[in-house]
Design an enzyme around this catalytic site. Structure first.
Site, PDB file in Angstrom:
ATOM      1  N   CYS A  89       0.824  -1.225   0.000  1.00 19.31           N
ATOM      2  CA  CYS A  89       0.000   0.000   0.000  1.00 19.31           C
ATOM      3  C   CYS A  89       0.848   1.259   0.000  1.00 19.31           C
ATOM      4  CB  CYS A  89      -0.931  -0.006   1.190  1.00 19.31           C
ATOM      5  SG  CYS A  89      -2.058  -1.390   1.085  1.00 19.31           S
ATOM      6  N   HIS A 120      -9.675   2.507  -1.009  1.00 19.22           N
ATOM      7  CA  HIS A 120      -8.230   2.277  -0.965  1.00 19.22           C
ATOM      8  C   HIS A 120      -7.795   1.284  -2.046  1.00 19.22           C
ATOM      9  CE1 HIS A 120      -4.285   1.330   0.366  1.00 19.22           C
ATOM     10  NE2 HIS A 120      -4.585   0.289   1.116  1.00 19.22           N
ATOM     11  N   CYS A 161       0.751   2.831   6.030  1.00 15.82           N
ATOM     12  CA  CYS A 161       1.141   1.484   6.456  1.00 15.82           C
ATOM     13  C   CYS A 161       1.053   0.556   5.251  1.00 15.82           C
ATOM     14  CB  CYS A 161       0.232   0.996   7.577  1.00 15.82           C
ATOM     15  SG  CYS A 161      -1.512   0.934   7.106  1.00 15.82           S
TER      16      CYS A 161
HETATM   17  C1  LIG Z   1      -2.466  -3.733   1.949  1.00 17.54           C
HETATM   18  C2  LIG Z   1      -1.459  -2.869   2.618  1.00 17.54           C
HETATM   19  O1  LIG Z   1      -0.294  -2.873   2.190  1.00 17.54           O
HETATM   20  C3  LIG Z   1      -1.819  -2.009   3.815  1.00 17.54           C
HETATM   21  C4  LIG Z   1      -3.249  -1.642   4.007  1.00 17.54           C
HETATM   22  O2  LIG Z   1      -3.740  -0.640   3.600  1.00 17.54           O
HETATM   23  S1  LIG Z   1      -4.183  -2.756   4.860  1.00 17.54           S
HETATM   24  C5  LIG Z   1      -5.808  -2.506   4.254  1.00 17.54           C
HETATM   25  C6  LIG Z   1      -6.027  -3.311   3.022  1.00 17.54           C
HETATM   26  N1  LIG Z   1      -7.450  -3.395   2.729  1.00 17.54           N
HETATM   27  C7  LIG Z   1      -8.221  -4.333   3.264  1.00 17.54           C
HETATM   28  O3  LIG Z   1      -7.782  -5.180   4.010  1.00 17.54           O
HETATM   29  C8  LIG Z   1      -9.673  -4.286   2.857  1.00 17.54           C
HETATM   30  C9  LIG Z   1     -10.511  -4.497   4.062  1.00 17.54           C
HETATM   31  N2  LIG Z   1     -11.918  -4.480   3.686  1.00 17.54           N
HETATM   32  C10 LIG Z   1     -12.600  -5.604   3.354  1.00 17.54           C
HETATM   33  O4  LIG Z   1     -12.067  -6.700   3.282  1.00 17.54           O
HETATM   34  C11 LIG Z   1     -14.074  -5.468   3.085  1.00 17.54           C
HETATM   35  O5  LIG Z   1     -14.357  -4.173   2.619  1.00 17.54           O
HETATM   36  C12 LIG Z   1     -14.903  -5.743   4.378  1.00 17.54           C
HETATM   37  C13 LIG Z   1     -14.720  -7.215   4.766  1.00 17.54           C
HETATM   38  C14 LIG Z   1     -14.477  -4.844   5.523  1.00 17.54           C
HETATM   39  C15 LIG Z   1     -16.384  -5.439   4.116  1.00 17.54           C
HETATM   40  O6  LIG Z   1     -16.785  -6.126   2.989  1.00 17.54           O
HETATM   41  P1  LIG Z   1     -18.343  -6.200   2.602  1.00 17.54           P
HETATM   42  O7  LIG Z   1     -19.082  -6.948   3.659  1.00 17.54           O
HETATM   43  O8  LIG Z   1     -18.422  -6.685   1.212  1.00 17.54           O
HETATM   44  O9  LIG Z   1     -18.741  -4.656   2.679  1.00 17.54           O
HETATM   45  P2  LIG Z   1     -20.051  -3.919   2.264  1.00 17.54           P
HETATM   46  O10 LIG Z   1     -21.042  -4.885   1.677  1.00 17.54           O
HETATM   47  O11 LIG Z   1     -19.696  -2.723   1.487  1.00 17.54           O
HETATM   48  O12 LIG Z   1     -20.575  -3.400   3.659  1.00 17.54           O
HETATM   49  C16 LIG Z   1     -21.232  -4.270   4.593  1.00 17.54           C
HETATM   50  C17 LIG Z   1     -22.425  -3.505   5.142  1.00 17.54           C
HETATM   51  O13 LIG Z   1     -21.933  -2.368   5.839  1.00 17.54           O
HETATM   52  C18 LIG Z   1     -22.586  -1.205   5.357  1.00 17.54           C
HETATM   53  N3  LIG Z   1     -21.624  -0.091   5.436  1.00 17.54           N
HETATM   54  C19 LIG Z   1     -20.326  -0.101   5.089  1.00 17.54           C
HETATM   55  N4  LIG Z   1     -19.788   1.098   5.315  1.00 17.54           N
HETATM   56  C20 LIG Z   1     -20.747   1.873   5.819  1.00 17.54           C
HETATM   57  C21 LIG Z   1     -20.811   3.210   6.250  1.00 17.54           C
HETATM   58  N5  LIG Z   1     -19.723   4.004   6.203  1.00 17.54           N
HETATM   59  N6  LIG Z   1     -21.983   3.693   6.711  1.00 17.54           N
HETATM   60  C22 LIG Z   1     -23.065   2.913   6.750  1.00 17.54           C
HETATM   61  N7  LIG Z   1     -23.082   1.632   6.356  1.00 17.54           N
HETATM   62  C23 LIG Z   1     -21.944   1.117   5.901  1.00 17.54           C
HETATM   63  C24 LIG Z   1     -22.966  -1.546   3.935  1.00 17.54           C
HETATM   64  O14 LIG Z   1     -24.053  -0.768   3.473  1.00 17.54           O
HETATM   65  C25 LIG Z   1     -23.369  -2.990   4.058  1.00 17.54           C
HETATM   66  O15 LIG Z   1     -24.666  -3.042   4.576  1.00 17.54           O
HETATM   67  P3  LIG Z   1     -25.735  -4.123   4.035  1.00 17.54           P
HETATM   68  O16 LIG Z   1     -25.151  -5.448   4.406  1.00 17.54           O
HETATM   69  O17 LIG Z   1     -26.973  -3.754   4.774  1.00 17.54           O
HETATM   70  O18 LIG Z   1     -25.799  -3.912   2.563  1.00 17.54           O
END
Ligand SMILES: CC(=O)CC(=O)SCCNC(=O)CCNC(=O)[C@H](O)C(C)(C)COP(=O)(O)OP(=O)(O)OC[C@H]1O[C@@H](n2cnc3c(N)ncnc32)[C@H](O)[C@@H]1OP(=O)(O)O
Length: 430
Positions: free
Chosen positions: A91, A387, A417
């Protein structure tokens, strides 16, 4: 060797970031990086120009894209004599690309360069399993039909249907980024309310910045999107508080899990580019300087054998950079801390405030102390924007440079990070 020169951030261009498997599902890394680059070339009149170097990268890359950066240059309006190469620093890729370009400009090796980053989890490379891969390679090099039949006969029926899908996980622990961050959240006792508040602010601030036109000359519409698709201007603390934990919700500590889809950055597709140049080049091309790229520092933590959190390396990198630059943590007008997870940002800040961490881990007599939270991610960050791993650094550099330009003077700290227990930090000044 020439004298060290000042490095100017001239500007940036990115496409709006899209939710994974959504608006950009049919686009490749090359398509998106090309779109971001085309916008940059158009904005700064670079068509036909030979740029010193273009450095870019993607965390998830198809093998056919062995030098994605160069392919994108060849498809662009830049002079095809522009050298280009790929890098990968998880990242931190986008920021690392900017550091590499900045260093060459500073040393007088090039006068102008472009840093870029792109990622798509919608079009992730998918490999066949190891047995199948080796068998196919052998088949490819077999010389006779007989040889081919012999190799093909060894294929078992299930083999072709067992692909290896890339996981957002650390190879050495098997844990996802989120699961690692959940452990760190527990270690630093980061509560749910603080994480949700940070997420809410990220959405509110990003929405406000779009509304006031801040991104008009940083973001070019793409495939029907004009704003980041993950942005939820109407989200509330109540809604965020109602979401179920998705990381750290198994095992003995399941009851203490705090990380949700709302306070974790989402899987995202997108691309960004940044134009950097020497002061002289900027003057000759009559392009205003937004900010100066002045310092950078990387760090790595031993999350495999030690008890350091996977995403805590910026907590080590930034203090080392401050020491070299002769600055304190409070000497900044803006702090751009990549919101991989709200808990990661809050754990980093907690570490800098902790006398024990600063003494035992950083060898300091006194803690670095608290920052003014009003200066943190003032135009939102990854929780709201999304991201696309390698594209985040470019988004942050361009955003911070423009913030400094609008303010007229000041200093900003960037902290990102990265997977593999690494952290990339930098300072921009004006
Ligand atoms: C990689 C590197 O080098 C360093 C880094 O940056 S580490 C970071 C790397 N990135 C990650 O690891 C990604 C992490 N994220 C994920 O894996 C996925 O997004 C997650 C598992 C967190 C969620 O996945 P998901 O379940 O498909 O999300 P999504 O369907 O959008 O949201 C789930 C629910 O929350 C709700 N929601 C999400 N954000 C919301 C918000 N801000 N406000 C209100 N509701 C929200 C959605 O509407 C959804 O609701 P419903 O089930 O009622 O539809």
């Amino acid at each position: 060797m020439q004298n060290i020169r000042r490095v100017a951030v001239i500007g940036g261009n990115r496409i709006p970031f899209a939710r994974s498997n959504s608006r950009y599902a049919g686009a490749s890394n090359a398509d998106m990086l090309s779109a971001a680059l085309d916008g940059l070339v158009a904005r700064f009149g670079l068509a036909g120009q030979r740029v010193g170097e273009l450095v870019a990268g993607a965390v998830l890359k198809h093998s056919k894209d062995f030098n994605l950066a160069r392919e994108v240059v060849l498809g662009s309006k830049l002079d095809p004599h522009t050298p280009a190469y790929d890098i990968q620093q998880a990242c931190g890729t986008g920021l690392e690309a900017a550091i590499l370009v900045a260093n060459k400009i500073a040393l007088g090796q090039i006068d102008v360069g472009i840093a870029g980053g792109v990622d798509t989890t919608s079009d992730a490379p998918l490999a066949v399993n190891e047995d199948m891969r080796r068998t196919l390679l052998k088949l490819n090099s077999a010389r006779t039909v007989g040889e081919r039949l012999k190799i093909a006969a060894k294929l078992r029926p299930h083999q072709p249907f067992k692909p290896e899908i890339p996981r957002n996980a650390e190879p050495r622990t098997g844990l996802s980024m989120g699961e690692h961050a959940a452990r760190t959240a527990l270690r630093w006792e980061i509560d749910r309310q603080s994480q949700d508040e940070l997420a809410l602010r990220s959405h509110q601030r990003l929405a406000a910045a779009y509304d006031k036109g801040f991104f008009d000359d940083l973001v070019t519409p793409y495939l029907g999107l004009t704003r980041d698709q993950n942005l939820r201007p109407d989200t509330t603390l109540e809604k965020l508080g109602s979401l179920k934990p998705v990381f750290g919700n198994r095992g003995a500590d399941a009851g203490r899990a705090t990380m949700t889809a709302g306070n974790s950055s989402p899987l995202t597709d997108g691309a960004s580019t940044v134009l950097l140049a020497s002061e002289e080049w900027a003057r000759e091309h009559q392009l205003p300087v937004l900010a100066w790229f002045s310092w950078s520092e990387n760090a790595a933590v031993d999350f495999v054998h030690g008890d350091e959190g996977l995403l805590m390396a910026p907590a080590y990198a930034a203090p080392r950079m401050l020491a070299r630059a002769g600055l304190t943590l409070q000497d900044f007008d803006y702090y751009e801390i990549h919101e991989a997870f709200a808990s990661q940002v809050l754990a980093t800040l907690a570490a800098w405030e902790s006398p024990e961490f600063c003494k035992d881990r950083l060898g300091l007599d006194a803690p670095l102390g608290a920052i003014d939270r009003n200066k943190l991610n003032v135009n939102g960050s990854s929780l709201a924007a999304g991201h696309p791993f390698a594209a985040t650094g470019g988004r942050i550099v361009a955003t911070l440079a423009k913030l400094l330009a609008e303010k007229g003077s000041g200093r900003g700290l960037i902290s990102i990070c990265a997977a593999g227990g690494q952290g990339v930090t930098a300072i921009l000044e004006r």
